[in-house]
Design a protein around this motif. Structure first.
Motif, PDB file in Angstrom:
ATOM      1  N   VAL A  76       0.807  -1.217   0.000  1.00  0.00           N
ATOM      2  CA  VAL A  76       0.000   0.000   0.000  1.00  0.00           C
ATOM      3  C   VAL A  76       0.844   1.274   0.000  1.00  0.00           C
ATOM      4  N   HIS A  77       2.001   1.248   0.644  1.00  0.00           N
ATOM      5  CA  HIS A  77       2.822   2.460   0.740  1.00  0.00           C
ATOM      6  C   HIS A  77       3.519   2.797  -0.583  1.00  0.00           C
ATOM      7  N   GLU A  78       3.470   1.881  -1.541  1.00  0.00           N
ATOM      8  CA  GLU A  78       4.096   2.122  -2.842  1.00  0.00           C
ATOM      9  C   GLU A  78       3.118   2.639  -3.893  1.00  0.00           C
ATOM     10  N   LEU A  79       1.862   2.840  -3.522  1.00  0.00           N
ATOM     11  CA  LEU A  79       0.852   3.207  -4.518  1.00  0.00           C
ATOM     12  C   LEU A  79       1.170   4.493  -5.282  1.00  0.00           C
ATOM     13  N   PRO A  80       1.660   5.551  -4.649  1.00  0.00           N
ATOM     14  CA  PRO A  80       1.983   6.746  -5.451  1.00  0.00           C
ATOM     15  C   PRO A  80       3.042   6.473  -6.525  1.00  0.00           C
ATOM     16  N   GLN A  81       4.062   5.689  -6.169  1.00  0.00           N
ATOM     17  CA  GLN A  81       5.100   5.360  -7.158  1.00  0.00           C
ATOM     18  C   GLN A  81       4.538   4.461  -8.259  1.00  0.00           C
ATOM     19  N   VAL A  82       3.645   3.520  -7.878  1.00  0.00           N
ATOM     20  CA  VAL A  82       3.005   2.678  -8.892  1.00  0.00           C
ATOM     21  C   VAL A  82       2.197   3.549  -9.851  1.00  0.00           C
ATOM     22  N   PHE A  83       1.453   4.509  -9.285  1.00  0.00           N
ATOM     23  CA  PHE A  83       0.662   5.410 -10.130  1.00  0.00           C
ATOM     24  C   PHE A  83       1.540   6.126 -11.142  1.00  0.00           C
ATOM     25  N   LYS A  84       2.683   6.617 -10.702  1.00  0.00           N
ATOM     26  CA  LYS A  84       3.572   7.338 -11.625  1.00  0.00           C
ATOM     27  C   LYS A  84       4.082   6.415 -12.730  1.00  0.00           C
ATOM     28  N   ILE A  85       4.444   5.185 -12.367  1.00  0.00           N
ATOM     29  CA  ILE A  85       4.897   4.225 -13.381  1.00  0.00           C
ATOM     30  C   ILE A  85       3.790   3.984 -14.401  1.00  0.00           C
ATOM     31  N   LEU A 134       0.216   9.077   1.578  1.00  0.00           N
ATOM     32  CA  LEU A 134       0.133   8.774   0.150  1.00  0.00           C
ATOM     33  C   LEU A 134      -0.034  10.046  -0.684  1.00  0.00           C
ATOM     34  N   THR A 135      -0.853  10.959  -0.201  1.00  0.00           N
ATOM     35  CA  THR A 135      -1.087  12.203  -0.942  1.00  0.00           C
ATOM     36  C   THR A 135       0.176  13.058  -0.992  1.00  0.00           C
ATOM     37  N   LYS A 136       0.918  13.085   0.106  1.00  0.00           N
ATOM     38  CA  LYS A 136       2.176  13.842   0.131  1.00  0.00           C
ATOM     39  C   LYS A 136       3.158  13.265  -0.902  1.00  0.00           C
TER      40      LYS A 136
END
Length: 372
Positions: free
Chosen positions: A170-179, A257-259
């Motif tokens: 779950v803590h990797e979701l922002p990076q996954v979104f960018k990929i 996550l938003t940060k």
């Protein structure tokens, strides 16, 4: 565009062509195996089922070939061509495998399928490779997945990326979104863990964490990439609330996550629009056919409604009492009184898995209805 008549026909028909798969993912709904089971539909049985889909009338639902890995079947291209001969659009959900999902098959698929879905369950190799274990071949699944994104883009094949959310990633979701956004994908589909199949071994989020994540997905959607959720239909409630100006105070996970999202992506465009949605849910706009022909409301809700070997899928979808109740949003508990029940309706799969009641309230939803 006219509203899709979900009461009369599904938008998506999922066909689990086989349980055979070169991967052994830790959260696999299907409990996929290395070899096909003798009970799976034959080519001729599968073709008859495909022909039955024409009974829904035009425009036909999208047929999504999934598994296991549909590319393990020798007749997958034949089934795709058979569907297309009737004008039925086909999408494909293969596993990432250098032996099966290679340049030769991608050249064959170009122009045959409307879209391909590829899974990415972590922003780091160690996370994705741990979740997406290989069974047949020793490959770096993370690296190979990124290579597949590039190949799909180069062949001009539309694709979406699927991500299963669990405590592990779950803590990797922002990076996954960018990929995903940088990959050129047409959509990001985020699956919320249902404890079925191998998913019983993994730890899902608690309800407040789930709310934080879905609120984060709203923030991510403002960057222009379409985002859909699977087994978290309350995303639509959040879209309605946030779109009407209701602010979310947020928990620790949401702010984390938003940060990260803002640090990676900057601020969203000033003219960003809230995402649109179609109010589907398990058994409403969605129907699932297992490898042995069993008909379920969805892949995560293994409640048998019939079997395509003997039952007409059009008749089952339109007339089965459980599906009619789901369509009419006649639920038990707070889902039954919720003012968002028609656009959301909660995860029927989670209610069934956790409570034993496919019409029960979704245990992952924290919202308290205003209507009593």
């Amino acid at each position: 565009m006219h509203r899709w008549p979900l009461e009369e026909k599904p938008l998506l028909v999922f066909y689990e062509t086989t349980k055979a798969c070169p991967l052994a993912c830790r959260h696999c709904r299907a409990n996929a195996l290395l070899k096909p089971l003798p009970t799976e539909l034959s080519t001729e049985e599968a073709k008859r089922f495909i022909e039955d889909l024409t009974g829904f009338g035009r425009p036909y639902p999208i047929l999504i070939l999934t598994g296991g890995d549909p590319l393990t079947r020798d007749d997958t291209l034949e089934l795709i061509d058979h569907a297309r001969s009737f004008g039925i659009p086909v999408a494909l959900s293969p596993a990432v495998s250098t032996k099966l999902l290679n340049d030769d098959i991608l050249r064959e698929l170009k122009g045959r399928v409307s879209s391909i879905s590829i899974s990415l369950d972590g922003a780091k190799p160690e996370t994705h490779n741990y979740i997406r274990r290989t069974a047949l071949e020793r490959i770096d699944v993370f690296r190979t997945t990124l290579e597949v994104f590039n190949k799909l883009r180069s062949y001009g094949i539309e694709f979406q990326v699927n991500t299963a959310v669990m405590r592990l990633n779950v803590h990797e979701l922002p990076q996954v979104f960018k990929i995903v956004r940088d990959s050129g994908a047409n959509a990001w589909e985020v699956f919320f863990l249902i404890r079925v199949g191998r998913g019983m071994e993994l730890e899902p989020l608690d309800p407040w964490e789930t709310e934080d994540v879905v609120q984060f997905l709203y923030e991510a959607s403002l960057y222009g990439l379409p985002i859909r959720t699977v087994e978290a239909p309350f995303f639509r409630r959040i879209i309605m609330q946030r779109g009407s100006g209701i602010k979310y105070e947020g928990g620790k996970l949401y702010w984390e996550l938003t940060k990260q999202l803002r640090e990676l992506m900057g601020d969203p465009p000033s003219n960003a629009k809230p995402p649109s949605f179609t109010p589907t849910r398990d058994g409403y706009g969605i129907i699932f056919v297992a490898s042995d022909g069993s008909i379920y409301p969805s892949g995560f809700l293994p409640l048998t409604l019939g079997n395509v070997r003997k039952d007409n899928i059009v008749k089952v979808y339109r007339e089965h009492p459980i599906l009619r109740t789901i369509r009419e949003a006649r639920f038990n508990g707070k889902c039954g009184t919720c003012e968002f029940r028609n656009i959301c309706g909660g995860s029927r799969a989670r209610a069934y898995t956790e409570l034993g009641d496919p019409l029960g309230s979704d245990p992952a939803c924290i919202y308290e209805p205003t209507a009593k």
